[in-house]
Design an enzyme around this catalytic site. Structure first.
Site, PDB file in Angstrom:
ATOM      1  N   HIS A 119       5.536  52.097  48.872  1.00  0.00           N
ATOM      2  CA  HIS A 119       4.399  52.950  49.249  1.00  0.00           C
ATOM      3  C   HIS A 119       3.528  52.158  50.226  1.00  0.00           C
ATOM      4  O   HIS A 119       3.379  50.935  50.066  1.00  0.00           O
ATOM      5  CB  HIS A 119       3.513  53.275  48.033  1.00  0.00           C
ATOM      6  CG  HIS A 119       3.933  54.462  47.223  1.00  0.00           C
ATOM      7  ND1 HIS A 119       3.749  54.523  45.860  1.00  0.00           N
ATOM      8  CD2 HIS A 119       4.486  55.654  47.578  1.00  0.00           C
ATOM      9  CE1 HIS A 119       4.179  55.690  45.408  1.00  0.00           C
ATOM     10  NE2 HIS A 119       4.638  56.394  46.424  1.00  0.00           N
ATOM     11  N   CYS A 167      -3.368  51.861  43.111  1.00  0.00           N
ATOM     12  CA  CYS A 167      -2.513  52.960  42.628  1.00  0.00           C
ATOM     13  C   CYS A 167      -3.207  53.779  41.541  1.00  0.00           C
ATOM     14  O   CYS A 167      -2.895  54.953  41.358  1.00  0.00           O
ATOM     15  CB  CYS A 167      -1.229  52.420  42.017  1.00  0.00           C
ATOM     16  SG  CYS A 167      -0.129  51.577  43.125  1.00  0.00           S
ATOM     17  N   ARG A 208       8.752  62.562  38.404  1.00  0.00           N
ATOM     18  CA  ARG A 208       7.314  62.697  38.681  1.00  0.00           C
ATOM     19  C   ARG A 208       6.934  64.080  39.222  1.00  0.00           C
ATOM     20  O   ARG A 208       5.741  64.329  39.480  1.00  0.00           O
ATOM     21  CB  ARG A 208       6.848  61.595  39.659  1.00  0.00           C
ATOM     22  CG  ARG A 208       7.028  60.173  39.133  1.00  0.00           C
ATOM     23  CD  ARG A 208       6.226  59.151  39.924  1.00  0.00           C
ATOM     24  NE  ARG A 208       4.785  59.317  39.744  1.00  0.00           N
ATOM     25  CZ  ARG A 208       3.851  58.608  40.371  1.00  0.00           C
ATOM     26  NH1 ARG A 208       4.217  57.682  41.236  1.00  0.00           N
ATOM     27  NH2 ARG A 208       2.563  58.818  40.153  1.00  0.00           N
ATOM     28  N   ASP A 267       4.031  57.871  34.582  1.00  0.00           N
ATOM     29  CA  ASP A 267       3.454  57.332  35.823  1.00  0.00           C
ATOM     30  C   ASP A 267       2.188  58.061  36.268  1.00  0.00           C
ATOM     31  O   ASP A 267       1.647  57.783  37.338  1.00  0.00           O
ATOM     32  CB  ASP A 267       4.492  57.419  36.960  1.00  0.00           C
ATOM     33  CG  ASP A 267       5.436  56.208  36.994  1.00  0.00           C
ATOM     34  OD1 ASP A 267       5.057  55.138  36.472  1.00  0.00           O
ATOM     35  OD2 ASP A 267       6.534  56.343  37.550  1.00  0.00           O
ATOM     36  N   ARG A 300       9.362  57.083  50.378  1.00  0.00           N
ATOM     37  CA  ARG A 300       8.894  58.216  49.587  1.00  0.00           C
ATOM     38  C   ARG A 300       8.487  59.403  50.469  1.00  0.00           C
ATOM     39  O   ARG A 300       9.135  60.426  50.498  1.00  0.00           O
ATOM     40  CB  ARG A 300       7.720  57.790  48.692  1.00  0.00           C
ATOM     41  CG  ARG A 300       8.070  56.690  47.697  1.00  0.00           C
ATOM     42  CD  ARG A 300       9.020  57.185  46.634  1.00  0.00           C
ATOM     43  NE  ARG A 300       9.369  56.173  45.658  1.00  0.00           N
ATOM     44  CZ  ARG A 300       8.676  55.890  44.561  1.00  0.00           C
ATOM     45  NH1 ARG A 300       7.566  56.529  44.306  1.00  0.00           N
ATOM     46  NH2 ARG A 300       9.096  54.961  43.721  1.00  0.00           N
TER      47      ARG A 300
HETATM   48  N1  ARG Z   1       6.200  53.934  39.144  1.00  0.00           N
HETATM   49  C1  ARG Z   1       5.464  54.589  40.165  1.00  0.00           C
HETATM   50  C2  ARG Z   1       6.392  55.049  41.267  1.00  0.00           C
HETATM   51  O1  ARG Z   1       7.346  54.382  41.558  1.00  0.00           O
HETATM   52  C3  ARG Z   1       4.405  53.681  40.695  1.00  0.00           C
HETATM   53  C4  ARG Z   1       3.486  54.332  41.671  1.00  0.00           C
HETATM   54  C5  ARG Z   1       2.465  53.392  42.218  1.00  0.00           C
HETATM   55  N2  ARG Z   1       1.491  54.069  42.965  1.00  0.00           N
HETATM   56  C6  ARG Z   1       1.097  53.733  44.205  1.00  0.00           C
HETATM   57  N3  ARG Z   1       0.093  54.380  44.727  1.00  0.00           N
HETATM   58  N4  ARG Z   1       1.694  52.806  44.899  1.00  0.00           N
HETATM   59  O2  ARG Z   1       6.201  56.089  41.839  1.00  0.00           O
END
Ligand code: ARG
Length: 288
Positions: free
Chosen positions: A186, A280, A111, A86, A157
């Site tokens: 997000h 993203c 991550r 990612d 998040r």
């Molecule tokens: N797979 C990543 C996650 O879930 C995607 C992140 C996408 N980034 C964003 N800025 N929305 O964290």
């Protein structure tokens, strides 16, 4: 002396006043999807059993990078690291305002290593004011600057406590917004900044009270339909004139044109398999 008729006619042939959209050249950080894949699932878009096409992901990403450069923006890149599929989503790597770097601290263990990786890029590239955060926050995924206000997402998040930490660090107002739909986990999947005082967003992605705040702050905002939000039409990047946006977000594209923006449609279908789009993949490096 013009007759009444002349006056009338000249009104009819007057061109519409230009809306005066102007692009400001930006400095952007991107990360090539060399190790991109969907090997785990941390949002509803990610289905590890579905195949990904890494060559196509790279082609789509390069197109995005090239469009930025063709528009006159500076694109810098950070080296992707194996085992961090990612990392292509550089927006999550930090938040940068006035040359000051507020590091990211990821919620998921998959991550976690990206946070320090991005911070070392900043330390090695001339940024001296670099902050390792106390609280979980996923960079520009949840922090979006509009003029001199920082909109801040929470709910899935970024920890709400991070908002006060960011406000203290940057010394600018931070406005907390709560996300309630897991598909828009997000802030940058539910809201896009178009100019210093204009945004577009999908109201249903926000809690009742956050919707009120958005309405109060941006009464003229473009409101997205669910269809456009679901193709990640709000994960768009605007330089003030051009808006790089999912080519499937048909209605939003039309509305942007009506408001004098120049939408540039992009196909980032491979990255959408991980729950990401144009924005993203883009981290803005704002200097003083
Ligand atoms: N797979 C990543 C996650 O879930 C995607 C992140 C996408 N980034 C964003 N800025 N929305 O964290």
């Amino acid at each position: 002396m013009p007759t009444e008729n002349d006056t009338h006619e000249s009104v009819l042939v007057q061109p519409a006043p230009p809306l005066g959209r102007t692009a400001r050249p930006r400095r952007l950080l991107m990360c090539a999807p060399r190790y991109f894949d969907v090997t785990y699932s941390i949002n509803p878009w990610m289905a590890p059993e579905k195949p990904t096409d890494s060559a196509l992901a790279m082609t789509q990403w390069k197109r995005l990078r090239d469009v930025y450069r063709e528009l006159g923006h500076t694109v810098e890149t950070i080296d992707p690291l194996p085992g961090l599929p990612d990392m292509v989503f550089s927006a999550n790597g930090a938040t940068v305002v006035d040359g000051r770097v507020f590091g990211a601290r990821f919620r998921s263990v998959e991550r976690t290593a990206e946070g320090p990786a991005y911070l070392s890029w900043f330390r090695n590239n001339g940024f001296s004011d670099v902050h390792w955060p106390d609280h979980i926050n996923e960079g520009e995924g949840d922090y979006l600057l509009v003029g001199r206000n920082l909109l801040a997402g929470t709910g899935f998040r970024t920890d709400r406590r991070s908002h006060a930490e960011a406000q203290a660090f940057f010394g600018i107002p931070v406005i907390s917004l709560t996300l309630v739909d897991p598909r828009f986990y997000h802030l940058d999947t539910a809201l896009a900044v178009l100019s210093d005082d204009e945004v577009m967003y999908y109201p249903e992605a926000f809690s009742e009270s956050s919707r009120k705040i958005l309405q109060e702050l941006f009464p003229e905002a473009i409101l997205a339909t669910e269809d456009d939000a679901l193709v990640f039409g709000l994960n768009a990047f605007s330089d003030g004139q051009h808006v790089l946006i999912s080519s499937s977000a048909v209605r939003l594209t039309g509305e942007l044109e009506e408001r004098g923006y120049e939408p540039i449609g992009l196909d980032l279908s491979e990255l959408l398999k991980a729950g990401g789009g144009a924005k993203c993949c883009t981290l803005e490096l704002r200097s003083c």
